[in-house]
Design a protein around this motif. Structure first.
Motif: not given
Length: 136
Positions: A99, A133, A25, A73, A69
């Motif tokens: 993203r 995320e 993350y 990445y 959304n």
């Protein structure tokens, strides 16, 4: 400052067995402790067993399209060329997290990002990351 965290979490697989998996993350925090707490929340909120195994400062300068959304990445290496006070040409290399659903879309977003700059920039490389995320 951005921090990247790695967690080990026990997840139930499709076949019903449990398996310990690593998850990565990224977060925007002031301290290592704050980043570690956010990483721990990422699995404890779902009632999962896990552990934060690594927290490190990220070399990412900015995150592009972080609210979209998208599935993955990508880390883009941007080279910023400028002339210093001694009239010598210098290159500054930095990283931007993008993203996107695929590398083509990520490349297009990187090119759009570079057009916003006032300096002479070029895309030196782009790779898909294992980051799942952005933790807020």
């Amino acid at each position: 400052m951005y921090y990247e965290m790695t967690t080990k979490v026990t997840r139930v697989q499709d076949n019903g067995t449990e398996k310990e998996v690593s998850e990565r993350y990224i977060t925007d925090c002031e301290t290592f402790a704050e980043a570690e707490a956010k990483a721990a929340e990422s699995y404890s909120d779902y009632g999962l067993d896990g552990d934060v195994v690594a927290v490190r400062r990220s070399n990412v300068r900015e995150i592009v399209s972080e609210t979209e959304n998208k599935e993955h990445y990508f880390k883009a290496t941007i080279v910023d060329t400028f002339t210093d006070d001694n009239c010598k040409e210098k290159e500054l290399r930095y990283y931007v997290l993008i993203r996107a659903d695929n590398i083509g879309e990520a490349t297009a977003k990187a090119n759009e990002y570079m057009r916003q700059g006032l300096q002479d920039m070029r895309l030196d490389g782009i790779v898909k990351t294992k980051i799942l995320e952005l933790l807020k």
